[in-house]
Design an enzyme around this catalytic site. Structure first.
Site, short mmCIF file in Angstrom:
data_model
loop_
_atom_site.label_atom_id
_atom_site.label_comp_id
_atom_site.label_asym_id
_atom_site.label_seq_id
_atom_site.Cartn_x
_atom_site.Cartn_y
_atom_site.Cartn_z
NE ARG A 64 -29.81 -17.26 25.28
CZ ARG A 64 -30.50 -18.09 24.86
NH1 ARG A 64 -30.21 -19.73 24.83
NH2 ARG A 64 -31.64 -17.84 24.17
CE1 TYR A 96 -13.85 -14.39 44.06
CE2 TYR A 96 -15.76 -15.49 43.14
CZ TYR A 96 -15.18 -14.29 43.51
OH TYR A 96 -15.58 -13.17 43.32
CG ASP A 128 -10.14 -20.58 39.90
OD1 ASP A 128 -9.37 -19.88 39.47
OD2 ASP A 128 -11.29 -20.18 40.36
CE LYS A 181 -11.25 -11.56 39.92
NZ LYS A 181 -11.23 -12.63 40.59
#
Ligand SMILES: *Cc1c(COP(=O)(O)O)cnc(C)c1O
Length: 397
Positions: free
Chosen positions: A61, A114, A187, A212
């Site tokens: 993590r 988004y 973005d 994407k």
């Protein structure tokens, strides 16, 4: 075996292939392995280790090797100092917002973003943590200037914006932000660093969904924040380690693999989408086509100035038809798949109906339902023929 580095003296394609990869020092393999471990052997005396420090070889993590290889590549491709890779694009967006914003701060964001940005900024952070938000059509620079307040900390834009393909001027908005002591995040999911590099245009952060174009094969999720190390250190400590949106080593490896062909795929996406946009303009039953590569697009000049290699693979269009016709049209398609997401190798279409909660923020022509079409890298003749026969079946030609 020395560590190979690929600085900016190498071209984009060379860095897409090589950066972050190296010969594996244990086996001599010419591809670095996937390290599927979540913990690492501690030193003899671990008592003065900082359990919250970022970096590899402590706990996954806090950072793992596959994550770091991918970070190295993306920082290079986006032209930034440092990069954090997380489990999804939304993890990257929320990681950025939670680390940067405090109650009482003001954030401006573009009216077309988004959906999770809208919910995070305009609902979650505003209602629970008293962050002030203003939603602005950021294609209008005067509107951006007018929205700035003394406590504006961040301007967040998306260009091209999902799903209306609205274009905002990165360089001009970076200037507005910096003149007012604010930061700009962009973005870059729709463009990908092959077509557009916001940091080189003055932005402080690039955020993007790796799900994407960067992965490009529709088989893994990830997100990235690219920017200056001084900010990314804070985001890493606060958001990666404490919010915990860590990427799986396997997904980081898949995205690393997919990203090798990003420039090749983007060239085909750019080409195919422009051809599809031009084709759609000739179809009688099409009410509008939104693609920044078309000269008729409102943001074409700005897009042409800030997108180096092309306008991306996503476009939106409407039909002069009722709700049911839209669904029947999609059911006739055989090459193009009806699914959300975008930037995959295959063409994906989604019917965004009349009930979108952010309809009021979209231009008029989007109010009657429309398609968001992510044009894939298939043969252009097959994509256009697929559309043609579906239009024909509905009498829309
Ligand atoms: C998909 C998308 C995101 C979110 O990414 P996930 O990987 O799905 O979390 C963010 N921004 C844009 C523009 C997107 O298209």
């Amino acid at each position: 075996m020395s560590k190979r580095t690929y600085g900016n003296e190498f071209g984009f394609q060379t860095r897409a292939v090589h950066t972050g990869n190296d010969v594996d020092s244990e086996t001599g393999a010419i591809k670095r392995p996937i390290t599927m471990a979540n913990s690492y052997e501690l030193p003899y005396d671990p008592s003065d280790l900082n359990w919250s420090s970022a970096g590899k070889n402590l706990y996954t993590r806090n950072g793992g090797s596959n994550q770091q290889y991918l970070q190295e590549k993306l920082a290079s491709l986006e032209g930034g100092e440092d990069c954090i890779v997380l489990a999804s694009g939304v993890a990257a967006l929320s990681g950025l917002f939670f680390a940067l914003l405090e109650s009482g701060d003001h954030v401006i964001f573009s009216s077309v973003t988004y959906i999770a940005v809208y919910r995070l900024l305009n609902e979650l952070l505003k209602n629970k943590f008293h962050v002030e938000t203003t939603i602005v059509d950021t294609s209008d620079l005067d509107a951006v200037r007018a929205a700035v307040r003394p406590n504006t900390k961040l301007i967040h834009i998306e260009t091209p914006g999902n799903p209306t393909l609205t274009i905002s001027d990165i360089r001009a908005i970076a200037e507005i932000a910096h003149q007012n002591g604010a930061l700009l995040s962009v973005d870059n999911t729709f463009a990908s660093p092959y077509n557009q590099r916001p940091i080189e245009l003055g932005a402080d952060f690039t955020v993007e969904s790796l799900t994407k174009y960067i992965n490009g094969h529709g088989d893994a999720m990830g997100g990235a924040i690219i920017g200056k190390k001084e900010y990314l250190d804070v985001i890493r400590a606060q958001s990666q380690i404490n919010l915990g949106g860590t990427i799986s080593p396997f997904n980081a490896w898949l995205i690393m693999r997919g990203s090798v062909t990003l420039p090749l795929r983007m060239r085909q996406h750019n080409d195919n989408a422009l051809k599809v946009a031009r084709y759609l303009q000739t179809v009688k039953g099409v009410s509008f086509v939104a693609y920044p590569g078309l000269e008729s697009h409102k943001g074409h000049a700005v897009a042409a100035a800030q997108m180096n290699n092309g306008f991306g693979g996503v476009l939106s269009f409407g039909l002069k038809a009722d709700h049911d016709t839209h669904n029947r049209f999609v059911s006739h398609l055989r090459v193009i798949t009806s699914a959300v997401s975008l930037g995959h190798d295959e063409s994906l279409i989604v019917f965004l109906g009349e009930n979108d909660e952010r309809q009021y923020l979209y231009p008029e022509e989007f109010h009657n339902g429309f398609f968001r079409f992510s044009v894939g890298i298939e043969d252009i003749e097959d994509i256009i023929e697929d559309l043609r026969q579906a239009f024909d079946k509905e009498g829309l030609l």
